[in-house]
Structure formats: structure tokens, C-alpha cells
Design a protein around this motif. Sequence first.
Motif, PDB file in Angstrom:
ATOM      1  N   GLY A  20       0.780  -1.236   0.000  1.00 43.25           N
ATOM      2  CA  GLY A  20       0.000   0.000   0.000  1.00 43.25           C
ATOM      3  C   GLY A  20       0.807   1.278   0.000  1.00 43.25           C
ATOM      4  N   GLY A  21       2.063   1.208  -0.316  1.00 44.79           N
ATOM      5  CA  GLY A  21       2.878   2.416  -0.358  1.00 44.79           C
ATOM      6  C   GLY A  21       4.315   2.127  -0.678  1.00 44.79           C
ATOM      7  N   TYR A  22       5.059   3.200  -0.965  1.00 46.71           N
ATOM      8  CA  TYR A  22       6.433   3.051  -1.401  1.00 46.71           C
ATOM      9  C   TYR A  22       7.400   2.810  -0.240  1.00 46.71           C
ATOM     10  CZ  TYR A  22       5.108   4.518  -6.098  1.00 46.71           C
ATOM     11  OH  TYR A  22       4.541   4.577  -7.340  1.00 46.71           O
ATOM     12  N   GLU A  46       6.418   1.753 -19.847  1.00 52.33           N
ATOM     13  CA  GLU A  46       6.503   0.601 -20.747  1.00 52.33           C
ATOM     14  C   GLU A  46       5.110   0.105 -21.133  1.00 52.33           C
ATOM     15  OE1 GLU A  46       8.913  -0.823 -22.247  1.00 52.33           O
ATOM     16  OE2 GLU A  46      10.618   0.200 -21.340  1.00 52.33           O
ATOM     17  N   LEU A  47       4.182   0.107 -20.165  1.00 50.53           N
ATOM     18  CA  LEU A  47       2.836  -0.391 -20.425  1.00 50.53           C
ATOM     19  C   LEU A  47       1.882   0.698 -20.895  1.00 50.53           C
ATOM     20  CD1 LEU A  47       2.436  -2.811 -17.367  1.00 50.53           C
ATOM     21  CD2 LEU A  47       3.164  -3.352 -19.693  1.00 50.53           C
ATOM     22  N   ASP A  48       2.362   1.941 -20.851  1.00 52.10           N
ATOM     23  CA  ASP A  48       1.567   3.089 -21.309  1.00 52.10           C
ATOM     24  C   ASP A  48       0.225   3.176 -20.573  1.00 52.10           C
ATOM     25  OD1 ASP A  48       1.052   5.365 -22.777  1.00 52.10           O
ATOM     26  OD2 ASP A  48       0.142   4.253 -24.450  1.00 52.10           O
ATOM     27  N   THR A  49       0.308   3.030 -19.262  1.00 52.01           N
ATOM     28  CA  THR A  49      -0.909   3.137 -18.453  1.00 52.01           C
ATOM     29  C   THR A  49      -0.533   3.449 -17.019  1.00 52.01           C
ATOM     30  OG1 THR A  49      -2.959   2.009 -17.816  1.00 52.01           O
ATOM     31  CG2 THR A  49      -0.977   0.678 -17.829  1.00 52.01           C
ATOM     32  N   ARG A  50      -1.452   4.054 -16.301  1.00 55.32           N
ATOM     33  CA  ARG A  50      -1.226   4.311 -14.882  1.00 55.32           C
ATOM     34  C   ARG A  50      -1.639   3.092 -14.080  1.00 55.32           C
ATOM     35  NH1 ARG A  50      -2.001  10.252 -12.627  1.00 55.32           N
ATOM     36  NH2 ARG A  50      -1.637   8.951 -10.802  1.00 55.32           N
ATOM     37  N   LEU A  51      -0.788   2.748 -13.118  1.00 56.15           N
ATOM     38  CA  LEU A  51      -1.050   1.572 -12.305  1.00 56.15           C
ATOM     39  C   LEU A  51      -1.545   1.927 -10.910  1.00 56.15           C
ATOM     40  CD1 LEU A  51       2.134  -0.486 -13.272  1.00 56.15           C
ATOM     41  CD2 LEU A  51      -0.180  -0.733 -14.207  1.00 56.15           C
ATOM     42  N   PHE A  52      -1.226   3.128 -10.445  1.00 55.52           N
ATOM     43  CA  PHE A  52      -1.621   3.552  -9.105  1.00 55.52           C
ATOM     44  C   PHE A  52      -2.242   4.939  -9.134  1.00 55.52           C
ATOM     45  CE2 PHE A  52       2.053   0.717  -8.357  1.00 55.52           C
ATOM     46  CZ  PHE A  52       1.467  -0.212  -7.512  1.00 55.52           C
ATOM     47  N   GLU A  53      -3.208   5.148  -8.247  1.00 57.26           N
ATOM     48  CA  GLU A  53      -3.710   6.477  -7.927  1.00 57.26           C
ATOM     49  C   GLU A  53      -3.061   6.861  -6.613  1.00 57.26           C
ATOM     50  OE1 GLU A  53      -5.434   8.392  -9.748  1.00 57.26           O
ATOM     51  OE2 GLU A  53      -6.225   7.021 -11.268  1.00 57.26           O
ATOM     52  N   ARG A  54      -2.358   7.974  -6.614  1.00 60.59           N
ATOM     53  CA  ARG A  54      -1.629   8.382  -5.419  1.00 60.59           C
ATOM     54  C   ARG A  54      -2.459   9.342  -4.579  1.00 60.59           C
ATOM     55  NH1 ARG A  54       1.141   6.860  -9.938  1.00 60.59           N
ATOM     56  NH2 ARG A  54       3.234   6.037  -9.581  1.00 60.59           N
ATOM     57  N   THR A  55      -2.584   9.032  -3.294  1.00 61.40           N
ATOM     58  CA  THR A  55      -3.255   9.919  -2.346  1.00 61.40           C
ATOM     59  C   THR A  55      -2.214  10.417  -1.356  1.00 61.40           C
ATOM     60  OG1 THR A  55      -3.769   8.188  -0.742  1.00 61.40           O
ATOM     61  CG2 THR A  55      -5.319   8.481  -2.557  1.00 61.40           C
ATOM     62  N   THR A  56      -2.622  11.215  -0.428  1.00 59.74           N
ATOM     63  CA  THR A  56      -1.675  11.760   0.539  1.00 59.74           C
ATOM     64  C   THR A  56      -1.151  10.691   1.490  1.00 59.74           C
ATOM     65  OG1 THR A  56      -3.526  12.354   1.964  1.00 59.74           O
ATOM     66  CG2 THR A  56      -2.663  14.066   0.486  1.00 59.74           C
ATOM     67  N   ARG A  58      -1.615   6.925   0.937  1.00 59.63           N
ATOM     68  CA  ARG A  58      -1.287   5.635   0.351  1.00 59.63           C
ATOM     69  C   ARG A  58      -1.520   5.657  -1.153  1.00 59.63           C
ATOM     70  NH1 ARG A  58      -3.203   1.261   2.567  1.00 59.63           N
ATOM     71  NH2 ARG A  58      -3.775   0.122   0.680  1.00 59.63           N
ATOM     72  N   VAL A  59      -1.134   4.600  -1.803  1.00 59.46           N
ATOM     73  CA  VAL A  59      -1.386   4.461  -3.237  1.00 59.46           C
ATOM     74  C   VAL A  59      -2.433   3.387  -3.426  1.00 59.46           C
ATOM     75  CG1 VAL A  59       0.904   5.247  -3.958  1.00 59.46           C
ATOM     76  CG2 VAL A  59       0.534   2.831  -3.480  1.00 59.46           C
ATOM     77  N   VAL A  60      -3.295   3.578  -4.417  1.00 58.31           N
ATOM     78  CA  VAL A  60      -4.392   2.659  -4.686  1.00 58.31           C
ATOM     79  C   VAL A  60      -4.290   2.192  -6.132  1.00 58.31           C
ATOM     80  CG1 VAL A  60      -6.893   2.363  -4.732  1.00 58.31           C
ATOM     81  CG2 VAL A  60      -5.843   3.848  -3.008  1.00 58.31           C
TER      82      VAL A  60
END
Length: 283
Positions: A20-22, A46-56, A58-60
Motif C-alpha cells: 500500500g505504499g512506497y 513501458e505499459l503506457d498506463t497508470r497503475l496507481f492512484e496516489r493519495t496523501t 497511500r497508493v491505490v
Amino acid sequence: MSNNVTLRHLRAFVAVAERGGYTAAARSLNIAQSALSRTIVEVEEELDTRLFERTTRRVVLTASGEQLLMNARRVLEEFDSAMSRFQLYHSGLNGVVSLAALSSVASIMLPTFISEFRKGRPNVRISVKDGFADEVVRYVRDGQVDFGITSFPKASGQLICEQIAADTLVCICSKSHRFVGLETVSWNDLNGEDFVAFDPLSSVRTCVDRALQIAEIQLGTITQARDVGTVAGLVSADLGISVVPSLVLPMMQFCEITQKKLVSPAVEREIYLVHDPQTPIPP
């Protein structure tokens, strides 16, 4: 979209997704958080897409991230499992050992050794081919087995032959034969006796014929058989005496026969380990 995503990329992505985070992911991978962030950016590019939505906090995972996580876990599990199996094989704890051996060796000598071997390597499979001496050599030469155990490895060519054992030739006869009253039997005593001989392809036949020739023994009527049990049965029926290696005697216990020490001279059948140096041996 390119296909340059590596296992390193997938491990980094899965670590971030599962923790859930870096910060926690970088700690688990033992790398700097900045290096982990760059790795995730590389995957997304490389995949030309976003994998995570970053919040203050955690990442989703995005929808694309959810799909990649499912695939990445499967890829990593299969890869790790394959490498684990290879490590077991490389350390001699997995895989297959194939060998060929004389029937007497395969049934009498080998079981104890294989049992001891398997105690420390329960995942190693053993494949055993039994056959005559020349058949064993052929199996080794043709690469059908890793090594062979045989006697008189004739025309072995480049094969390496190492003597590992020897068994003494003994005389066997029926319970009613005149030899029963003797303490020992000499080769000269065999002169004129009806005889039950092994098949010419047998290493026993080769060894016995050589000894008979050296002793200049002339036998009576010869009955020939291929199988150890058949030879025992024919001897038990008083169709002749025979000379056999002591190693095969346990295979004849079902018959009523008598064994006698054969002397003047005592003759041994040598047993060899045979392998081809050009054939890689499993660890």
C-alpha cells in the motif's frame, strides 16, 4: 506498448501494491524509495498506463493495476517455483537417476543402496533397466541411462569401467545328486556332468564358459535357459548341475537345490560400474 517489463519491475510493482505504499515496499525490497519510484514509473511508461492512484496517505491500484497484479503474481509464483525446482535438481535433491543393471544386481544388490539413497533424496525418481551384460553396455552407450552396472563390459570403447564388486561362482545341484555328499566341488568334478547353462548373452555364461575352457572340462548333455528361475527349476528337476554367481542364489530359493563351494580354482565374476564420459551425469 512494449514488452520490456522485467521480473525486477514486476517484483517492485507487486511490493507496492501489497504494502500500500512506497516506504514499506522499499523497505521489504531493501532498496531506496527513490529507486523504487523510478522503477514503477518505468513500468507505467513501458505499459503506457497508470497503475496507481496516489493519495496523501497511500497508493491505490487502478483498474489496469488490478489486472496487472493478478498476472504479475502468477508469473512470479511460476518463476519462483521453477527456480526452486531447479535449485533442488542442481543440489541433487530432485530429478531422475536412470541406470541399467544385470538382473541379479538389480534385484539383489541395488534395492538396499537405492533405499539408502532415497532417505536423503525423497524427491529423486529412480529408473532401473535390467538386462544382459551387453544390453547394459548398449543402454549406456546409446545414452538411454546415466550409468550401468554389468560384468565383462566387452567392446566398451570410450566408456569408463570401474570394478565395484565381485561374486564367487558356486556349483548348484539337485537334492538327489551325488555332489550332495561332497563338502566342496572342484572344476574337474564337473567333467562329463549334464549341465544347465545360461543363455549365451548372459554374463554368467561368458564367465562359466571361460572357466570350463581353462580347466579343459568336457560336459555331458547341455540344457540351455535364459532366466535364473528357469535354470534353478531345471537343476532342481535333476536335468543337470550348473555353475552360478553367488549373487543369484537368493533368486533361486524357491527351488530345492543344493549349493556347493567350487574350488581348484575359486573363480569370481567381476562387477563393473560403466558410464560414458560424454554423457552429463545428473547432480
